[in-house]
Design a protein around this motif. Structure first.
Motif, short mmCIF file in Angstrom:
data_model
loop_
_atom_site.label_atom_id
_atom_site.label_comp_id
_atom_site.label_asym_id
_atom_site.label_seq_id
_atom_site.Cartn_x
_atom_site.Cartn_y
_atom_site.Cartn_z
N GLN A 47 27.56 106.35 49.92
CA GLN A 47 26.12 106.12 49.91
C GLN A 47 25.81 104.75 49.33
OE1 GLN A 47 23.55 108.00 51.06
NE2 GLN A 47 22.05 106.54 50.34
N LYS A 48 26.41 104.47 48.15
CA LYS A 48 26.14 103.20 47.49
C LYS A 48 27.25 102.85 46.51
CE LYS A 48 23.27 105.41 43.97
NZ LYS A 48 21.92 105.60 43.47
N LEU A 49 27.27 101.60 46.12
CA LEU A 49 28.16 101.08 45.11
C LEU A 49 27.26 100.44 44.06
CD1 LEU A 49 31.27 98.89 45.61
CD2 LEU A 49 29.35 97.96 44.37
N THR A 50 27.55 100.68 42.78
CA THR A 50 26.78 100.03 41.72
C THR A 50 27.72 99.25 40.82
OG1 THR A 50 26.89 101.89 40.16
CG2 THR A 50 25.03 101.85 41.71
N ILE A 51 27.24 98.11 40.33
CA ILE A 51 28.00 97.34 39.35
C ILE A 51 27.09 97.03 38.16
CG2 ILE A 51 29.63 96.33 40.98
CD1 ILE A 51 28.01 93.75 40.87
N ASP A 52 27.70 96.98 36.99
CA ASP A 52 26.98 96.65 35.77
C ASP A 52 27.35 95.23 35.36
OD1 ASP A 52 25.81 99.19 35.65
OD2 ASP A 52 27.57 100.00 34.61
N LEU A 53 26.32 94.41 35.17
CA LEU A 53 26.51 93.01 34.80
C LEU A 53 25.61 92.68 33.61
CD1 LEU A 53 26.31 91.50 38.41
CD2 LEU A 53 28.38 92.00 37.10
N SER A 54 26.02 91.67 32.83
CA SER A 54 25.20 91.25 31.69
C SER A 54 25.26 89.74 31.53
CB SER A 54 25.67 91.92 30.40
OG SER A 54 24.89 91.45 29.31
N TYR A 55 24.27 89.08 32.11
CA TYR A 55 24.20 87.62 31.96
C TYR A 55 24.01 87.24 30.49
CZ TYR A 55 22.90 82.78 32.50
OH TYR A 55 22.87 81.41 32.40
N ASP A 56 23.24 88.03 29.75
CA ASP A 56 23.01 87.73 28.33
C ASP A 56 24.31 87.69 27.55
OD1 ASP A 56 20.29 87.57 28.77
OD2 ASP A 56 19.85 89.56 27.95
N SER A 57 25.25 88.58 27.88
CA SER A 57 26.53 88.63 27.17
C SER A 57 27.58 87.71 27.77
CB SER A 57 27.09 90.06 27.19
OG SER A 57 26.24 90.94 26.53
N ASP A 58 27.53 87.52 29.09
CA ASP A 58 28.66 86.89 29.78
C ASP A 58 28.40 85.49 30.33
OD1 ASP A 58 30.15 89.20 29.26
OD2 ASP A 58 29.36 90.17 31.06
N THR A 87 23.26 96.78 39.23
CA THR A 87 22.88 96.25 40.54
C THR A 87 23.39 97.22 41.59
OG1 THR A 87 23.00 93.97 39.75
CG2 THR A 87 23.14 94.30 42.13
N VAL A 88 22.54 97.59 42.53
CA VAL A 88 22.87 98.60 43.54
C VAL A 88 23.07 97.93 44.90
CG1 VAL A 88 22.06 100.68 44.74
CG2 VAL A 88 21.50 100.33 42.31
N PHE A 89 24.17 98.31 45.56
CA PHE A 89 24.44 97.89 46.93
C PHE A 89 24.47 99.15 47.80
CE2 PHE A 89 26.24 94.60 44.29
CZ PHE A 89 25.90 93.43 44.95
N GLU A 90 23.48 99.31 48.66
CA GLU A 90 23.46 100.45 49.59
C GLU A 90 24.55 100.23 50.64
OE1 GLU A 90 21.62 103.17 49.32
OE2 GLU A 90 20.39 102.45 47.65
N VAL A 91 25.35 101.26 50.89
CA VAL A 91 26.42 101.17 51.88
C VAL A 91 26.09 102.08 53.07
CG1 VAL A 91 28.89 101.46 52.31
CG2 VAL A 91 28.10 100.57 50.10
N LYS A 92 25.90 103.36 52.80
CA LYS A 92 25.51 104.36 53.80
C LYS A 92 26.40 104.36 55.04
CE LYS A 92 20.69 104.33 52.37
NZ LYS A 92 19.31 104.11 52.76
N LYS A 93 27.72 104.41 54.80
CA LYS A 93 28.69 104.41 55.90
C LYS A 93 29.89 105.27 55.55
CE LYS A 93 27.68 99.94 57.93
NZ LYS A 93 27.02 100.35 59.11
N SER A 94 30.52 105.79 56.58
CA SER A 94 31.83 106.43 56.43
C SER A 94 32.87 105.34 56.64
CB SER A 94 32.00 107.54 57.46
OG SER A 94 31.10 108.58 57.17
N LEU A 95 33.89 105.32 55.79
CA LEU A 95 34.82 104.20 55.80
C LEU A 95 36.19 104.59 55.29
CD1 LEU A 95 34.90 103.37 52.54
CD2 LEU A 95 32.66 102.48 53.12
N PHE A 96 37.14 103.69 55.54
CA PHE A 96 38.48 103.82 54.98
C PHE A 96 38.70 102.82 53.84
CE2 PHE A 96 39.30 105.65 59.20
CZ PHE A 96 39.93 106.82 58.83
N THR A 97 38.08 101.63 53.95
CA THR A 97 38.23 100.62 52.90
C THR A 97 36.87 100.04 52.53
OG1 THR A 97 38.57 98.74 54.39
CG2 THR A 97 40.54 99.96 53.67
N LEU A 98 36.76 99.67 51.26
CA LEU A 98 35.54 99.05 50.75
C LEU A 98 35.97 97.91 49.83
CD1 LEU A 98 32.40 99.19 50.41
CD2 LEU A 98 32.85 100.56 48.38
N ASP A 99 35.35 96.75 50.04
CA ASP A 99 35.64 95.58 49.20
C ASP A 99 34.36 95.01 48.63
OD1 ASP A 99 38.62 94.74 49.67
OD2 ASP A 99 37.83 95.30 51.63
#
Length: 136
Positions: A47-58, A87-99
Motif C-alpha cells: 500500500q505504502k512505504l514510510t520513512i522517518d527523517l530529521s533535518y533538525d538532527s541530521d 514521509t509517505v510514499f503511496e505505492v498501491k501495487k503488487s510487486l516482487f521488488t521495491l527500491d
C-alpha cells in the motif's frame, strides 16, 4: 523476503533502520545514490512505504531527492525540503521488488541518515521486516 542496503557504517545498520528508537538510524557509507532494496518470494501487495527523517538532527545527511522503483520500473520521485518526521510514499501495487533510492542530500551531503522505514501491505498492516536474518 530479503532486504539489502547499499552501504552502512558500523553501529548504523539495517537493525538500526528498523528499530523503533528515534535516536537510531541507517548511516550510509559510500557515494550517492544510496538504496534500500526488498525482494519478496511471492507477488506482494504494498500500500505504502514510510520513512522517518530529521533535518533538525541530521542537516546535510538528510535525503533531499528520493525515487521509488517497483520491479525495477520508476514509479515516482520526490524532492523534500528539510523534512521532519514521517514521509509517505503511496505505492498501491503488487510487486516482487521495491527500491527506495536516495539521489541527493541536503547541502550536497554525501552520506545519508534515515531514522526509520516501514512497509504497509493489505489493509494498511505493517509488513514485519527483521534485521537479524539479513545482517551476517
Amino acid at each position: 523476503m530479503r532486504v539489502f542496503l547499499s552501504s552502512t557504517k558500523p553501529g548504523h545498520r539495517l537493525a538500526d533502520l528498523l528499530s523503533s528508537n528515534p535516536d537510531s538510524y541507517w548511516h550510509t557509507n559510500d557515494s550517492l545514490p544510496h538504496f534500500f532494496h526488498v525482494e519478496f518470494p511471492v507477488l506482494t501487495y504494498i500500500q505504502k512505504l514510510t520513512i522517518d527523517l530529521s533535518y533538525d538532527s541530521d542537516d546535510s545527511y538528510t535525503p533531499e531527492h528520493i525515487s521509488i522503483f517497483v520491479d525495477q520500473k520508476h514509479q515516482q520521485s520526490r524532492k523534500l525540503f528539510e523534512p521532519e518526521g514521517t514521509t509517505v510514499f503511496e505505492v498501491k501495487k503488487s510487486l516482487f521488488t521495491l527500491d527506495l533510492v536516495i539521489r541527493a542530500n541536503h547541502q550536497e551531503g554525501r552520506d545519508s541518515h534515515v531514522r526509520g522505514i516501514k512497509l504497509y501491505g493489505q489493509d494498511n498492516k505493517v509488513i514485519p521486516l527483521e534485521a537479524s536474518s539479513y545482517e551476517k
